[in-house]
Write a protein that holds these residues in place. Structure first.
Motif, PDB file in Angstrom:
ATOM      1  N   VAL A 164      17.488  25.013 -19.715  1.00 46.83           N
ATOM      2  CA  VAL A 164      18.735  25.684 -20.110  1.00 46.83           C
ATOM      3  C   VAL A 164      19.661  25.847 -18.912  1.00 46.83           C
ATOM      4  N   GLY A 165      19.097  26.245 -17.781  1.00 40.81           N
ATOM      5  CA  GLY A 165      19.931  26.443 -16.594  1.00 40.81           C
ATOM      6  C   GLY A 165      20.599  25.167 -16.131  1.00 40.81           C
ATOM      7  N   LEU A 166      19.905  24.037 -16.277  1.00 39.26           N
ATOM      8  CA  LEU A 166      20.480  22.756 -15.863  1.00 39.26           C
ATOM      9  C   LEU A 166      21.668  22.361 -16.735  1.00 39.26           C
ATOM     10  N   ALA A 167      21.723  22.918 -17.951  1.00 38.23           N
ATOM     11  CA  ALA A 167      22.848  22.619 -18.840  1.00 38.23           C
ATOM     12  C   ALA A 167      24.166  23.132 -18.275  1.00 38.23           C
ATOM     13  N   PHE A 168      24.129  24.118 -17.393  1.00 44.94           N
ATOM     14  CA  PHE A 168      25.346  24.608 -16.755  1.00 44.94           C
ATOM     15  C   PHE A 168      25.841  23.636 -15.678  1.00 44.94           C
ATOM     16  N   LEU A 169      24.951  22.724 -15.237  1.00 41.80           N
ATOM     17  CA  LEU A 169      25.311  21.779 -14.189  1.00 41.80           C
ATOM     18  C   LEU A 169      25.575  20.381 -14.721  1.00 41.80           C
ATOM     19  N   MET A 170      24.822  19.969 -15.741  1.00 43.59           N
ATOM     20  CA  MET A 170      24.901  18.601 -16.255  1.00 43.59           C
ATOM     21  C   MET A 170      25.320  18.630 -17.719  1.00 43.59           C
ATOM     22  N   PRO A 171      26.474  18.054 -18.064  1.00 42.55           N
ATOM     23  CA  PRO A 171      26.914  18.062 -19.456  1.00 42.55           C
ATOM     24  C   PRO A 171      26.154  17.109 -20.369  1.00 42.55           C
ATOM     25  N   SER A 172      25.312  16.240 -19.840  1.00 46.56           N
ATOM     26  CA  SER A 172      24.623  15.235 -20.646  1.00 46.56           C
ATOM     27  C   SER A 172      23.202  15.678 -20.976  1.00 46.56           C
TER      28      SER A 172
END
Length: 493
Positions: A164-172
């Motif tokens: 979930v946290g990576l979704a703030f960095l990577m839109p894909s």
């Protein structure tokens, strides 16, 4: 980290893995998917869709052009849903037929390639390549997982929080899955979770579900909300704000659903054995490329979070980060890496979804469908709870016959008529799509979930168990809480 005898070190395993991890050998059913008989089945399905559209169109007194558009849209959606053809083949066939049969002008059919959503996905894909190739992803993994693998619940919670946290960095979403899966599989090996063990299945499914479902509440984080962003802007001139979108959806359908997911994975796929002790991490100094990429990502996230203030779409912020990564001298993504590691299929998928929505709108098919739905659905101004329930049920039904990324492309052109029938504001009707496309009943509805399961070697049966169980909890518990949250924020009265 220092490797322990008889145990695979996560850093070594992840470093030796190729940038684009290979899926395990497909089962016999998947090997047979390329047979010529599949083309025949696809032809029969398309003929059936044409027949249905023709019969229904004549019964409704529709024009020949409208019937042709309905046949194309129905055939495309059914081929995507059933999977009789590979997704890129279906998408390209849609483009070809729409142009050759003059169903819509080429500028409409190919409008997805010029949309904000497409460029958002492209920028996110390039950023994902940079994260993998610079080693920053592995450094982050070491930081995140070190001393957080002492209990199985802690492992699953950390994997979910990372996804979930990576979704703030990577839109894909696909990029996040490709980034996280080799790291998580290496961690599973180090923890002693072999193939088909509950621990390994639980970790893989956590990546699959947490990479798609909760990030649906973060605006530039996956295909459906990116499609909604682009369609709302192009059709109605409504620019969805990152901050208001996050506040409305993330507390219940993002954060709370993540907690439910962790609990559910631990219940459905329990692992009670002792966890091996973790070795101390070897923190080498960050390279120049890692530091540069970290700065780029921090600035990009800051730009995403303040879009309501500066008015620049997250798509163009993502594209800016992408261009910086590609600049000669910066050295984050080479031309060779761009060619080999940026996957074309998800980008074609997005363009196809957006083109489908544009065709539905430009041909008047959306108006015709909305008229039929408005006649059938029990919608009336002033009955907020009933209206929300009816719209959600309609979206869920459409989501079962098509993949969820296509849902905003189908529903957004109908939003204006639905808003008039319900008395709800247009933006509220648009936002009501999010609870629908963030709820997955069956894995096939979300291509990234299927990709993650394939990469992790997890069968459809296990994924179906998790999706159905989480969907039931969502419908019975989370959606009522979400309704109350919307009322508290003043979005519903």
């Amino acid at each position: 980290m220092t490797a322990t005898p008889g145990r695979t070190d996560a850093r070594a395993t992840a470093t030796s893995a190729p940038p684009s991890p290979k899926a395990p050998a497909p089962p016999p059913a998947a090997q047979a998917a390329g047979r010529a008989a599949d083309s025949l089945r696809a032809a029969l399905l398309i003929l059936a869709c044409i027949a249905i559209a023709t019969i229904a169109g004549h019964a409704a007194g529709a024009s020949p052009k409208l019937i042709l558009a309905a046949a194309l849209v129905l055939s495309t959606v059914c081929c995507w849903a059933v999977g009789v053809l590979p997704e890129p083949t279906t998408t390209l066939l849609f483009f070809l037929c729409a142009v050759v049969f003059h169903i819509a002008p080429p500028t409409v059919v190919f409008s997805g390639f010029s949309s904000a959503a497409w460029w958002l996905m492209f920028g996110g894909a390039v950023t994902g390549v940079a994260l993998r190739n610079t080693g920053l992803a592995l450094r982050l993994a070491d930081r995140i997982f070190h001393q957080r693998a002492n209990r199985y619940t802690q492992v699953i919670a950390t994997v979910a929080a990372t996804s979930v946290g990576l979704a703030f960095l990577m839109p894909s979403t696909t990029g996040r899955v490709l980034l996280l899966m080799p790291i998580v599989l290496a961690l599973a090996d180090r923890l002693g979770f072999g193939p088909q063990s509950n621990g390994r299945i639980g970790m893989v499914l956590t990546v699959a579900a947490a990479s798609y479902m909760p990030p649906a509440t973060i605006l530039p984080a996956n295909i459906p909300n990116s499609v909604l962003l682009g369609a709302a802007s192009s059709l109605y001139g409504i620019n969805l704000s990152y901050g208001s979108y996050l506040l409305l959806h993330f507390p219940v359908l993002g954060l709370l659903k993540t907690l439910v997911l962790v609990w559910l994975v631990c219940k459905l796929f329990p692992e009670n054995g002792p966890m091996p002790p973790q070795q101390p991490a070897d923190h080498a100094a960050m390279s120049r490329q890692e530091r540069l990429l970290a700065v780029i990502l921090i600035l990009a996230v800051a730009g995403f979070a303040t879009d309501a203030w500066h008015g620049i779409s997250p798509a163009w912020i993502s594209l800016t980060a992408c261009i910086i990564c590609l600049l000669p001298g910066v050295g984050l993504v080479s031309s060779k890496a761009l060619t080999e590691q940026v996957h074309l299929v998800p980008l074609l998928y997005v363009a196809g979804f957006l083109g489908l929505g544009a065709v539905v709108e430009s041909t008047g098919l959306g108006t015709a469908i909305s008229s039929a739905l408005l006649h059938w659905l029990p919608l009336a101004p002033g009955h907020t709870l009933g209206n929300v329930g009816a719209l959600s049920a309609m979206g869920a039904a459409l989501g079962l016959v098509s993949t969820l990324p296509a849902l905003p492309a189908v529903l957004t052109p109908l939003a204006k008529d639905l808003a008039t029938a319900t008395g709800l504001p247009l933006e509220t009707v648009l936002m009501l799509q999010v609870p629908v496309f963030s709820t997955v009943f069956l894995p096939y509805q979300s291509p990234p979930i299927m990709i993650a399961m394939q990469l992790g070697g997890v069968g459809l049966r296990h994924g179906t168990r998790l999706c159905l169980a989480l969907a039931v909890i969502t419908v019975l518990v989370l959606l009522p809480l979400d309704y109350l949250w919307w009322r508290a924020l003043g979005w519903l009265h």
